[in-house]
Design a protein around this motif. Structure first.
Motif, mmCIF file in Angstrom:
data_model
loop_
_atom_site.group_PDB
_atom_site.id
_atom_site.type_symbol
_atom_site.label_atom_id
_atom_site.label_comp_id
_atom_site.label_asym_id
_atom_site.label_seq_id
_atom_site.Cartn_x
_atom_site.Cartn_y
_atom_site.Cartn_z
ATOM 1 N N PHE A 1 44.525 42.361 31.382
ATOM 2 C CA PHE A 1 44.258 41.439 31.871
ATOM 3 C C PHE A 1 44.094 39.812 31.398
ATOM 4 O O PHE A 1 43.761 39.033 32.570
ATOM 5 N N LEU B 1 49.077 37.848 29.686
ATOM 6 C CA LEU B 1 49.157 37.621 30.663
ATOM 7 C C LEU B 1 50.173 36.180 30.296
ATOM 8 O O LEU B 1 50.523 35.043 29.538
ATOM 9 N N ARG C 1 51.065 34.320 37.137
ATOM 10 C CA ARG C 1 50.337 35.197 37.042
ATOM 11 C C ARG C 1 49.500 34.465 36.338
ATOM 12 O O ARG C 1 47.541 34.141 36.083
ATOM 13 N N HIS C 2 49.599 34.081 35.027
ATOM 14 C CA HIS C 2 48.937 33.247 33.591
ATOM 15 C C HIS C 2 48.603 31.918 34.778
ATOM 16 O O HIS C 2 47.408 31.161 34.440
ATOM 17 N N GLU D 1 40.098 41.650 36.399
ATOM 18 C CA GLU D 1 40.836 40.668 35.792
ATOM 19 C C GLU D 1 39.475 40.123 35.456
ATOM 20 O O GLU D 1 39.246 39.491 34.657
#
Length: 457
Positions: free
Chosen positions: A92, A97, A101-102, A254
Protein backbone atom coordinates in the motif's frame (compact mmCIF):
# COMPACT_ATOMS: atom_id res chain seq x y z
CA UNK A 1 1.73 13.59 -24.30
CA UNK A 2 2.47 9.98 -25.31
CA UNK A 3 0.28 8.67 -28.13
CA UNK A 4 -0.83 5.10 -28.89
CA UNK A 5 1.02 3.32 -31.67
CA UNK A 6 -0.92 2.46 -34.79
CA UNK A 7 1.08 -0.22 -36.60
CA UNK A 8 2.77 -3.59 -36.08
CA UNK A 9 4.88 -4.75 -33.16
CA UNK A 10 7.55 -2.09 -32.53
CA UNK A 11 11.23 -2.84 -32.16
CA UNK A 12 12.92 -1.57 -29.06
CA UNK A 13 15.65 1.05 -29.43
CA UNK A 14 19.20 -0.37 -29.51
CA UNK A 15 21.14 -0.88 -26.33
CA UNK A 16 24.01 -2.88 -24.85
CA UNK A 17 24.40 -6.33 -26.40
CA UNK A 18 25.75 -7.89 -23.21
CA UNK A 19 23.50 -10.39 -21.36
CA UNK A 20 21.00 -8.92 -18.86
CA UNK A 21 22.91 -10.40 -15.91
CA UNK A 22 26.08 -8.54 -16.95
CA UNK A 23 24.07 -5.34 -17.39
CA UNK A 24 22.67 -5.80 -13.89
CA UNK A 25 26.20 -6.15 -12.52
CA UNK A 26 27.27 -2.95 -14.28
CA UNK A 27 24.22 -1.09 -12.92
CA UNK A 28 25.01 -2.35 -9.42
CA UNK A 29 28.78 -1.79 -9.37
CA UNK A 30 29.37 1.12 -11.75
CA UNK A 31 25.96 2.75 -12.33
CA UNK A 32 27.15 6.21 -13.42
CA UNK A 33 29.87 4.93 -15.72
CA UNK A 34 27.47 2.43 -17.32
CA UNK A 35 24.83 5.10 -18.04
CA UNK A 36 27.49 7.47 -19.39
CA UNK A 37 28.83 4.81 -21.74
CA UNK A 38 25.33 3.95 -23.00
CA UNK A 39 24.56 7.61 -23.65
CA UNK A 40 27.82 8.11 -25.56
CA UNK A 41 27.14 5.09 -27.77
CA UNK A 42 23.36 5.22 -28.24
CA UNK A 43 22.41 8.84 -27.63
CA UNK A 44 19.15 10.13 -26.15
CA UNK A 45 17.39 6.76 -26.02
CA UNK A 46 18.54 3.18 -25.41
CA UNK A 47 17.24 -0.13 -24.04
CA UNK A 48 18.69 -1.99 -21.07
CA UNK A 49 17.65 -5.22 -19.37
CA UNK A 50 17.92 -6.81 -15.93
CA UNK A 51 17.00 -10.47 -15.26
CA UNK A 52 13.47 -10.96 -13.99
CA UNK A 53 12.39 -7.39 -14.73
CA UNK A 54 10.71 -5.63 -17.66
CA UNK A 55 12.93 -4.21 -20.40
CA UNK A 56 13.67 -0.56 -19.81
CA UNK A 57 13.87 2.14 -22.47
CA UNK A 58 15.91 5.03 -21.06
CA UNK A 59 15.23 8.61 -22.23
CA UNK A 60 17.21 11.76 -21.46
CA UNK A 61 15.89 14.31 -23.98
CA UNK A 62 13.61 16.95 -22.38
CA UNK A 63 10.88 16.41 -25.00
CA UNK A 64 10.61 12.70 -24.18
CA UNK A 65 10.71 13.37 -20.44
CA UNK A 66 7.94 15.95 -20.87
CA UNK A 67 5.79 13.31 -22.57
CA UNK A 68 6.42 10.80 -19.78
CA UNK A 69 5.52 13.32 -17.07
CA UNK A 70 2.42 14.54 -18.92
CA UNK A 71 0.64 11.19 -18.54
CA UNK A 72 -2.00 11.00 -15.80
CA UNK A 73 -0.71 7.66 -14.55
CA UNK A 74 -3.30 5.41 -16.17
CA UNK A 75 -1.32 4.54 -19.31
CA UNK A 76 2.19 4.93 -17.86
CA UNK A 77 2.24 3.25 -14.46
CA UNK A 78 4.99 4.06 -11.98
CA UNK A 79 3.73 1.67 -9.32
CA UNK A 80 4.25 -1.33 -11.59
CA UNK A 81 7.70 -0.03 -12.51
CA UNK A 82 8.58 0.25 -8.79
CA UNK A 83 7.66 -3.34 -7.94
CA UNK A 84 11.21 -3.94 -6.65
CA UNK A 85 10.35 -1.67 -3.67
CA UNK A 86 7.26 -3.59 -2.58
CA UNK A 87 9.08 -6.10 -0.29
CA UNK A 88 10.54 -3.22 1.74
CA UNK A 89 7.76 -0.63 1.63
CA UNK A 90 4.63 -2.80 1.42
CA UNK A 91 1.77 -3.23 -1.05
CA UNK A 92 0.00 0.00 0.00
CA UNK A 93 3.01 2.29 -0.28
CA UNK A 94 2.38 5.38 -2.40
CA UNK A 95 5.41 4.42 -4.49
CA UNK A 96 3.89 1.13 -5.68
CA UNK A 97 0.29 2.31 -6.21
CA UNK A 98 -1.21 3.38 -9.55
CA UNK A 99 -4.37 5.01 -10.86
CA UNK A 100 -7.20 6.30 -8.61
CA UNK A 101 -5.75 4.60 -5.52
CA UNK A 102 -2.47 6.49 -5.96
CA UNK A 103 -4.19 9.82 -6.59
CA UNK A 104 -6.39 9.42 -3.51
CA UNK A 105 -3.51 8.53 -1.16
CA UNK A 106 -1.33 11.29 -2.58
CA UNK A 107 -4.00 13.89 -1.81
CA UNK A 108 -4.09 12.67 1.80
CA UNK A 109 -0.30 12.65 2.24
CA UNK A 110 0.54 16.04 0.74
CA UNK A 111 -0.88 18.49 3.34
CA UNK A 112 1.20 17.40 6.37
CA UNK A 113 4.48 17.97 4.50
CA UNK A 114 3.93 21.51 3.21
CA UNK A 115 3.47 25.12 4.26
CA UNK A 116 3.41 26.29 7.84
CA UNK A 117 3.40 22.75 9.21
CA UNK A 118 6.72 22.10 7.45
CA UNK A 119 8.34 25.27 8.80
CA UNK A 120 7.17 24.49 12.33
CA UNK A 121 9.83 21.76 12.47
CA UNK A 122 12.79 24.17 12.09
CA UNK A 123 13.71 24.15 15.78
CA UNK A 124 13.40 20.37 16.02
CA UNK A 125 15.70 19.97 13.03
CA UNK A 126 18.23 22.40 14.45
CA UNK A 127 18.30 20.76 17.89
CA UNK A 128 18.62 17.30 16.32
CA UNK A 129 21.57 18.47 14.23
CA UNK A 130 23.17 20.08 17.30
CA UNK A 131 23.02 16.86 19.31
CA UNK A 132 24.65 14.96 16.46
CA UNK A 133 27.39 17.55 15.95
CA UNK A 134 28.19 17.43 19.66
CA UNK A 135 28.89 13.69 19.33
CA UNK A 136 31.24 13.96 16.36
CA UNK A 137 34.86 13.14 17.27
CA UNK A 138 37.57 15.75 16.81
CA UNK A 139 40.63 15.04 14.71
CA UNK A 140 39.78 11.51 13.52
CA UNK A 141 37.95 10.40 10.35
CA UNK A 142 34.34 9.26 10.60
CA UNK A 143 31.72 8.45 7.90
CA UNK A 144 29.57 11.54 7.44
CA UNK A 145 26.89 9.68 5.48
CA UNK A 146 26.13 7.52 8.51
CA UNK A 147 25.90 10.59 10.73
CA UNK A 148 23.57 12.34 8.30
CA UNK A 149 21.41 9.22 8.32
CA UNK A 150 21.19 9.45 12.11
CA UNK A 151 20.10 13.09 11.89
CA UNK A 152 17.51 12.60 9.17
CA UNK A 153 16.08 9.47 10.81
CA UNK A 154 15.64 11.35 14.08
CA UNK A 155 14.02 14.25 12.23
CA UNK A 156 11.61 12.01 10.34
CA UNK A 157 10.63 10.25 13.59
CA UNK A 158 9.80 13.63 15.10
CA UNK A 159 7.89 14.72 12.01
CA UNK A 160 6.00 11.45 11.49
CA UNK A 161 5.32 10.51 15.11
CA UNK A 162 5.84 13.71 17.08
CA UNK A 163 8.58 11.83 18.90
CA UNK A 164 9.95 13.34 22.08
CA UNK A 165 13.00 12.07 23.94
CA UNK A 166 11.27 9.23 25.78
CA UNK A 167 12.81 6.46 23.67
CA UNK A 168 9.39 4.95 22.97
CA UNK A 169 10.34 4.11 19.39
CA UNK A 170 13.81 2.71 20.05
CA UNK A 171 12.87 -0.80 18.90
CA UNK A 172 11.19 0.50 15.73
CA UNK A 173 14.24 2.67 15.01
CA UNK A 174 16.58 -0.31 15.44
CA UNK A 175 14.52 -2.53 13.13
CA UNK A 176 14.34 0.21 10.46
CA UNK A 177 18.09 0.72 10.54
CA UNK A 178 18.61 -3.03 10.16
CA UNK A 179 16.12 -3.23 7.27
CA UNK A 180 17.79 -0.36 5.43
CA UNK A 181 21.21 -1.95 5.94
CA UNK A 182 20.06 -5.25 4.41
CA UNK A 183 18.15 -3.60 1.55
CA UNK A 184 21.04 -1.24 0.72
CA UNK A 185 22.30 -3.96 -1.61
CA UNK A 186 19.79 -3.84 -4.47
CA UNK A 187 20.75 -7.40 -5.50
CA UNK A 188 18.80 -8.79 -2.53
CA UNK A 189 15.61 -7.19 -3.89
CA UNK A 190 15.86 -8.78 -7.32
CA UNK A 191 13.27 -11.46 -8.15
CA UNK A 192 15.83 -14.27 -8.45
CA UNK A 193 17.10 -13.59 -4.90
CA UNK A 194 13.67 -13.84 -3.26
CA UNK A 195 14.21 -17.02 -1.26
CA UNK A 196 13.58 -16.87 2.47
CA UNK A 197 16.19 -19.46 3.47
CA UNK A 198 14.69 -19.96 6.90
CA UNK A 199 14.82 -16.26 7.58
CA UNK A 200 18.63 -16.02 7.55
CA UNK A 201 19.28 -15.27 3.89
CA UNK A 202 18.89 -11.56 3.01
CA UNK A 203 15.41 -11.99 1.54
CA UNK A 204 14.24 -13.86 4.62
CA UNK A 205 15.69 -11.15 6.87
CA UNK A 206 13.85 -8.49 4.85
CA UNK A 207 10.55 -10.34 5.28
CA UNK A 208 11.17 -10.86 9.01
CA UNK A 209 12.13 -7.24 9.60
CA UNK A 210 9.19 -5.92 7.63
CA UNK A 211 6.87 -8.07 9.74
CA UNK A 212 8.39 -6.75 12.97
CA UNK A 213 8.16 -3.16 11.77
CA UNK A 214 4.53 -3.59 10.79
CA UNK A 215 3.78 -5.09 14.21
CA UNK A 216 5.34 -2.12 15.99
CA UNK A 217 3.62 0.40 13.74
CA UNK A 218 0.30 -1.40 14.12
CA UNK A 219 0.58 -1.16 17.90
CA UNK A 220 1.24 2.58 17.70
CA UNK A 221 -1.67 3.13 15.32
CA UNK A 222 -3.96 1.16 17.64
CA UNK A 223 -2.76 3.24 20.61
CA UNK A 224 -3.49 6.48 18.74
CA UNK A 225 -6.93 5.29 17.63
CA UNK A 226 -7.81 4.26 21.19
CA UNK A 227 -6.74 7.68 22.49
CA UNK A 228 -9.15 9.24 19.98
CA UNK A 229 -7.51 12.65 20.39
CA UNK A 230 -7.60 15.56 17.96
CA UNK A 231 -4.94 15.65 15.26
CA UNK A 232 -1.53 16.73 16.53
CA UNK A 233 1.21 18.36 14.52
CA UNK A 234 2.84 15.07 13.49
CA UNK A 235 2.07 13.27 10.24
CA UNK A 236 0.57 10.12 11.77
CA UNK A 237 -1.91 12.11 13.87
CA UNK A 238 -3.00 14.09 10.82
CA UNK A 239 -3.34 11.00 8.64
CA UNK A 240 -5.47 9.28 11.27
CA UNK A 241 -7.89 12.18 10.96
CA UNK A 242 -7.65 12.53 7.15
CA UNK A 243 -10.62 11.57 4.98
CA UNK A 244 -11.00 11.36 1.23
CA UNK A 245 -13.85 12.99 -0.69
CA UNK A 246 -16.12 10.05 0.23
CA UNK A 247 -15.31 10.39 3.92
CA UNK A 248 -13.20 7.20 3.94
CA UNK A 249 -10.15 6.98 6.19
CA UNK A 250 -6.91 5.10 5.56
CA UNK A 251 -6.94 1.54 6.89
CA UNK A 252 -4.35 0.30 9.38
CA UNK A 253 -2.51 -1.59 6.61
CA UNK A 254 -2.45 1.51 4.42
CA UNK A 255 -1.18 3.64 7.29
CA UNK A 256 1.54 1.11 8.12
CA UNK A 257 2.89 1.04 4.58
CA UNK A 258 2.77 4.81 4.19
CA UNK A 259 4.58 5.23 7.50
CA UNK A 260 7.31 2.82 6.38
CA UNK A 261 7.62 4.72 3.11
CA UNK A 262 8.00 8.06 4.86
CA UNK A 263 10.47 6.65 7.37
CA UNK A 264 12.66 4.82 4.84
CA UNK A 265 12.48 7.10 1.80
CA UNK A 266 12.15 10.24 3.89
CA UNK A 267 15.46 9.86 5.65
CA UNK A 268 17.75 7.75 3.44
CA UNK A 269 17.48 9.96 0.36
CA UNK A 270 17.88 13.22 2.30
CA UNK A 271 20.90 11.90 4.21
CA UNK A 272 22.58 10.91 0.96
CA UNK A 273 21.91 14.32 -0.57
CA UNK A 274 23.36 16.00 2.53
CA UNK A 275 26.52 13.92 2.31
CA UNK A 276 26.98 14.84 -1.36
CA UNK A 277 26.36 18.52 -0.57
CA UNK A 278 29.08 18.57 2.10
CA UNK A 279 31.43 16.79 -0.32
CA UNK A 280 30.98 19.49 -2.96
CA UNK A 281 31.19 22.35 -0.46
CA UNK A 282 34.48 21.04 0.93
CA UNK A 283 35.85 20.42 -2.56
CA UNK A 284 35.12 24.01 -3.67
CA UNK A 285 36.55 26.60 -1.23
CA UNK A 286 34.93 29.61 -3.00
CA UNK A 287 31.51 27.96 -2.57
CA UNK A 288 32.30 27.25 1.08
CA UNK A 289 33.37 30.87 1.64
CA UNK A 290 30.24 32.26 -0.04
CA UNK A 291 27.97 30.12 2.13
CA UNK A 292 29.89 31.10 5.28
CA UNK A 293 29.48 34.80 4.44
CA UNK A 294 25.77 34.29 3.78
CA UNK A 295 25.30 32.51 7.11
CA UNK A 296 27.10 35.27 8.97
CA UNK A 297 25.04 38.00 7.29
CA UNK A 298 21.77 36.20 8.05
CA UNK A 299 22.73 35.64 11.69
CA UNK A 300 23.57 39.33 12.17
CA UNK A 301 20.13 40.42 11.01
CA UNK A 302 18.67 39.32 14.33
CA UNK A 303 15.87 37.31 12.73
CA UNK A 304 14.20 34.19 14.09
CA UNK A 305 15.87 30.97 12.97
CA UNK A 306 13.20 30.08 10.40
CA UNK A 307 13.35 33.59 8.93
CA UNK A 308 17.14 33.38 8.72
CA UNK A 309 16.90 30.20 6.69
CA UNK A 310 14.82 32.04 4.09
CA UNK A 311 17.79 34.40 3.49
CA UNK A 312 20.17 31.62 2.43
CA UNK A 313 19.86 31.99 -1.34
CA UNK A 314 23.33 30.71 -2.19
CA UNK A 315 23.03 27.73 0.15
CA UNK A 316 19.74 26.87 -1.55
CA UNK A 317 21.44 27.11 -4.96
CA UNK A 318 24.25 24.85 -3.67
CA UNK A 319 21.71 22.22 -2.62
CA UNK A 320 20.07 22.31 -6.04
CA UNK A 321 23.40 22.10 -7.85
CA UNK A 322 24.28 19.09 -5.68
CA UNK A 323 21.01 17.41 -6.69
CA UNK A 324 21.75 18.20 -10.33
CA UNK A 325 25.27 16.78 -10.37
CA UNK A 326 24.53 13.92 -7.96
CA UNK A 327 20.84 13.02 -8.16
CA UNK A 328 20.01 10.53 -5.45
CA UNK A 329 17.70 8.46 -7.64
CA UNK A 330 19.19 7.90 -11.12
CA UNK A 331 15.87 7.55 -12.92
CA UNK A 332 12.10 7.30 -12.60
CA UNK A 333 10.23 4.68 -14.61
CA UNK A 334 6.71 4.19 -15.96
CA UNK A 335 5.51 0.81 -17.25
CA UNK A 336 3.41 1.03 -20.42
CA UNK A 337 -0.12 -0.29 -20.02
CA UNK A 338 -0.52 -0.29 -23.83
CA UNK A 339 1.64 0.36 -26.91
CA UNK A 340 2.62 4.03 -27.09
CA UNK A 341 4.88 6.46 -28.93
CA UNK A 342 7.30 8.34 -26.67
CA UNK A 343 10.16 10.53 -27.79
CA UNK A 344 9.52 9.57 -31.39
CA UNK A 345 9.83 5.85 -30.57
CA UNK A 346 7.07 3.26 -30.82
CA UNK A 347 7.13 1.13 -27.68
CA UNK A 348 5.18 -2.04 -26.86
CA UNK A 349 3.04 -2.58 -23.80
CA UNK A 350 4.91 -3.92 -20.79
CA UNK A 351 8.22 -2.13 -21.24
CA UNK A 352 9.31 0.60 -18.82
CA UNK A 353 9.85 4.11 -20.15
CA UNK A 354 12.49 5.60 -17.85
CA UNK A 355 13.26 9.30 -17.51
CA UNK A 356 16.98 9.33 -16.70
CA UNK A 357 17.55 11.99 -14.06
CA UNK A 358 21.29 11.35 -14.10
CA UNK A 359 21.66 11.83 -17.86
CA UNK A 360 19.13 14.67 -18.17
CA UNK A 361 21.16 16.61 -15.59
CA UNK A 362 24.28 16.24 -17.72
CA UNK A 363 23.00 17.44 -21.08
CA UNK A 364 25.32 20.27 -22.20
CA UNK A 365 22.57 22.11 -24.07
CA UNK A 366 20.66 22.41 -20.79
CA UNK A 367 23.68 22.65 -18.49
CA UNK A 368 26.82 24.14 -20.09
CA UNK A 369 30.00 22.50 -18.78
CA UNK A 370 27.77 19.93 -17.06
CA UNK A 371 30.49 18.22 -14.99
CA UNK A 372 31.43 21.50 -13.30
CA UNK A 373 29.94 22.21 -9.87
CA UNK A 374 28.48 25.72 -10.11
CA UNK A 375 25.65 26.82 -7.77
CA UNK A 376 25.42 30.08 -9.73
CA UNK A 377 23.41 28.14 -12.32
CA UNK A 378 20.43 28.37 -9.96
CA UNK A 379 20.73 32.05 -9.08
CA UNK A 380 18.01 33.90 -10.94
CA UNK A 381 17.16 30.87 -13.09
CA UNK A 382 14.34 28.38 -12.76
CA UNK A 383 15.00 25.38 -15.03
CA UNK A 384 12.12 23.49 -16.60
CA UNK A 385 10.78 20.30 -14.96
CA UNK A 386 12.22 18.32 -17.88
CA UNK A 387 15.74 19.69 -17.36
CA UNK A 388 15.89 19.50 -13.56
CA UNK A 389 14.02 16.58 -12.03
CA UNK A 390 15.77 15.34 -8.85
CA UNK A 391 12.40 14.47 -7.27
CA UNK A 392 10.75 13.04 -10.38
CA UNK A 393 7.90 14.83 -12.06
CA UNK A 394 4.26 14.96 -13.09
CA UNK A 395 1.71 13.40 -10.77
CA UNK A 396 4.45 11.18 -9.30
CA UNK A 397 6.73 13.98 -8.09
CA UNK A 398 7.89 13.15 -4.55
CA UNK A 399 5.35 14.30 -1.95
CA UNK A 400 8.20 15.14 0.41
CA UNK A 401 10.04 17.48 -1.98
CA UNK A 402 9.36 20.69 -0.07
CA UNK A 403 10.19 19.15 3.29
CA UNK A 404 13.40 17.50 2.02
CA UNK A 405 14.72 20.79 0.60
CA UNK A 406 13.81 22.62 3.80
CA UNK A 407 15.44 19.98 5.99
CA UNK A 408 18.62 20.05 3.90
CA UNK A 409 18.85 23.81 4.30
CA UNK A 410 18.37 23.54 8.08
CA UNK A 411 20.92 20.77 8.59
CA UNK A 412 23.60 22.16 6.27
CA UNK A 413 23.32 25.62 7.80
CA UNK A 414 23.81 24.16 11.27
CA UNK A 415 26.71 21.89 10.31
CA UNK A 416 28.56 24.70 8.53
CA UNK A 417 27.93 27.12 11.40
CA UNK A 418 29.19 24.78 14.11
CA UNK A 419 31.79 22.46 12.61
CA UNK A 420 34.94 22.94 10.56
CA UNK A 421 35.20 19.88 8.32
CA UNK A 422 37.89 18.60 5.96
CA UNK A 423 37.88 15.46 3.81
CA UNK A 424 39.61 12.44 5.31
CA UNK A 425 43.22 12.18 4.05
CA UNK A 426 43.43 10.39 0.72
CA UNK A 427 39.67 10.11 0.27
CA UNK A 428 38.32 10.34 -3.26
CA UNK A 429 34.53 10.20 -3.63
CA UNK A 430 33.04 7.73 -6.09
CA UNK A 431 29.38 7.12 -6.94
CA UNK A 432 28.21 3.78 -5.53
CA UNK A 433 24.78 2.20 -5.46
CA UNK A 434 22.90 1.80 -2.17
CA UNK A 435 19.66 0.01 -2.98
CA UNK A 436 17.99 2.37 -5.50
CA UNK A 437 20.10 5.40 -4.56
CA UNK A 438 23.49 6.72 -5.72
CA UNK A 439 25.63 7.50 -2.67
CA UNK A 440 29.23 8.60 -2.03
CA UNK A 441 31.68 5.73 -1.55
CA UNK A 442 32.92 4.56 1.86
CA UNK A 443 30.33 6.67 3.69
CA UNK A 444 32.22 9.86 2.76
CA UNK A 445 34.71 10.06 5.65
CA UNK A 446 35.52 13.54 7.02
CA UNK A 447 37.47 15.02 9.91
CA UNK A 448 36.17 17.69 12.28
CA UNK A 449 39.08 20.04 13.02
CA UNK A 450 37.12 22.50 15.12
CA UNK A 451 33.67 22.62 16.67
CA UNK A 452 31.86 25.68 18.00
CA UNK A 453 29.95 24.93 21.18
CA UNK A 454 28.84 28.53 21.65
CA UNK A 455 26.89 29.05 18.43
CA UNK A 456 23.42 28.30 19.81
CA UNK A 457 21.35 31.23 18.53
Amino acid sequence: MPTPTTHGPPRLPPGPAMPPLIQAIHLALRPAAFLDSCARRYGDCFTIGVPGMARQVVFSHPDAIREIFADDGDALQAGRANVILKPVLGSFSLLVLDGPRHRRDRRLLLPPLHGERMRSFAEDIRSTADRAIDRWPLGVPFPLHREMQAITLEVIFRVVFGLGDDGRFSELRARLIELIAVASNAVWLMPWMQHAGGGWLPWGRILRLQGEIRRLLGAEIARRRAADSDAGADVLSMLLQARDEDGTALTDDELCDEMVTLLVAGHETTATALAWAVHHILAHPPVHAAIAAELTAARHQGLAYDARLAQLTFLDATIKETLRLNPIIPEVGRQLDRPMRIGGRDLPAGVVAAASIYLAHRRPESWPDPDCFSPERFIGRRPSPEEFLPFGGGIRRCVGTAFALYEMRCVLARVLERATLVPAPGYRARIVRRSVTLAPSAGMPVVVTRRSDACTS
